[in-house]
Every structure is written in structure tokens, then in C-alpha cells.
Design a protein around this motif. Structure first.
Motif, PDB file in Angstrom:
ATOM      1  N   VAL A   1      31.633  23.050  36.943  1.00 33.58           N
ATOM      2  CA  VAL A   1      32.517  23.876  36.122  1.00 33.58           C
ATOM      3  C   VAL A   1      31.948  25.289  36.076  1.00 33.58           C
ATOM      4  N   LYS A   2      32.817  26.245  35.794  1.00 34.10           N
ATOM      5  CA  LYS A   2      32.424  27.652  35.782  1.00 34.10           C
ATOM      6  C   LYS A   2      32.211  28.108  34.338  1.00 34.10           C
TER       7      LYS A   2
ATOM      8  N   LEU B   1      38.804  18.703  29.122  1.00 35.54           N
ATOM      9  CA  LEU B   1      37.677  18.309  29.967  1.00 35.54           C
ATOM     10  C   LEU B   1      36.801  17.280  29.258  1.00 35.54           C
TER      11      LEU B   1
ATOM     12  N   GLY C   1      40.214  25.901  29.412  1.00 39.40           N
ATOM     13  CA  GLY C   1      39.228  25.977  30.487  1.00 39.40           C
ATOM     14  C   GLY C   1      37.880  26.515  30.022  1.00 39.40           C
TER      15      GLY C   1
ATOM     16  N   ILE D   1      34.221  27.081  28.972  1.00 46.08           N
ATOM     17  CA  ILE D   1      32.870  26.542  29.103  1.00 46.08           C
ATOM     18  C   ILE D   1      31.977  27.681  28.613  1.00 46.08           C
TER      19      ILE D   1
ATOM     20  N   ASN E   1      38.416  25.497  35.939  1.00 45.34           N
ATOM     21  CA  ASN E   1      38.032  24.513  34.923  1.00 45.34           C
ATOM     22  C   ASN E   1      39.226  23.731  34.398  1.00 45.34           C
TER      23      ASN E   1
END
Length: 117
Positions: free
Chosen positions: A13-14, A32, A67, A69, A112
């Protein structure tokens, strides 16, 4: 006897944010988290593919579908926005349980997001 085995993994994942002035942890998109069978406050290991850093922290639920992270607190020093990381959770179980256990491994896309189909 108990053994520690891979329970869950978000692979590659970014990092979308790094917030140094925060209590600590990693914020993960709730989609996620669900896909990888991760719980809020669960301990996770973070491996940074860009710089080799490794750290242990815990999960904070992030906005579903975002998305996100985000490494928070001191963990923010271990990665930069855009770095590719692997998020790993382990579980303890008996050797007998471990023989049949199948971990959850998720391969999100470059944004993501979950790849369906």
C-alpha cells in the motif's frame, strides 16, 4: 505450545499521509481493514519497501473508501508520502490450528483501493 503465524497482510500500500504531531499509530481505510481482517487497535508491523524501516504500532480506523494510509506520531519519521509499505498482523495459535490456518492477504491497487473481480 503456541506459535505466532501470519494472520493478515496488506501488501504494497502507498503512504498517503504522515502526521508527526499525533498520538501515534497508523490510520488505515476501513475498507482495507475489513478486507484484511484487521481490527481497530490491533498491533501491526510495518515494513517500508522504500527505505527498509520496520516498526510496530496499532491500527486506527480511517475513512471508508478514502484509501488513507497515514503514519502518525513517531512512526511518521519512518516513511514519506508515496512510500510503499506492507502492513502485517500476526496471531498466536496452537501448532495444530496453524497447520490449517489460511492468512488473509490483500493486494490493493496503486491508489490503495480494493481490486474486485
Amino acid at each position: 505450545m503456541f506459535v505466532t503465524v501470519l494472520k493478515s497482510k496488506l501488501h504494497r500500500v502507498k503512504v498517503t499521509q504522515a502526521e508527526l504531531n499525533y498520538v501515534g499509530s497508523i490510520t488505515i481505510d476501513e475498507d482495507l481493514m475489513d478486507a484484511a481482517n484487521l481490527l481497530e487497535n490491533e498491533q501491526v508491523h510495518i515494513v517500508n519497501n522504500n527505505n527498509g524501516e520496520r516498526l510496530v504500532t496499532y491500527v486506527i480506523k480511517g475513512e471508508r473508501g478514502s484509501g488513507i494510509i497515514c503514519l502518525n506520531g513517531a512512526a511518521a519519521r519512518k516513511a514519506q508520502v508515496g512510500d510503499i509499505i506492507i502492513i502485517i498482523a500476526y496471531a498466536m495459535m496452537t501448532a495444530e490450528e496453524a497447520r490449517d490456518f489460511k492468512p488473509t492477504v490483500v493486494f490493493p491497487n496503486d491508489n490503495n483501493r480494493l481490486v474486485i473481480g
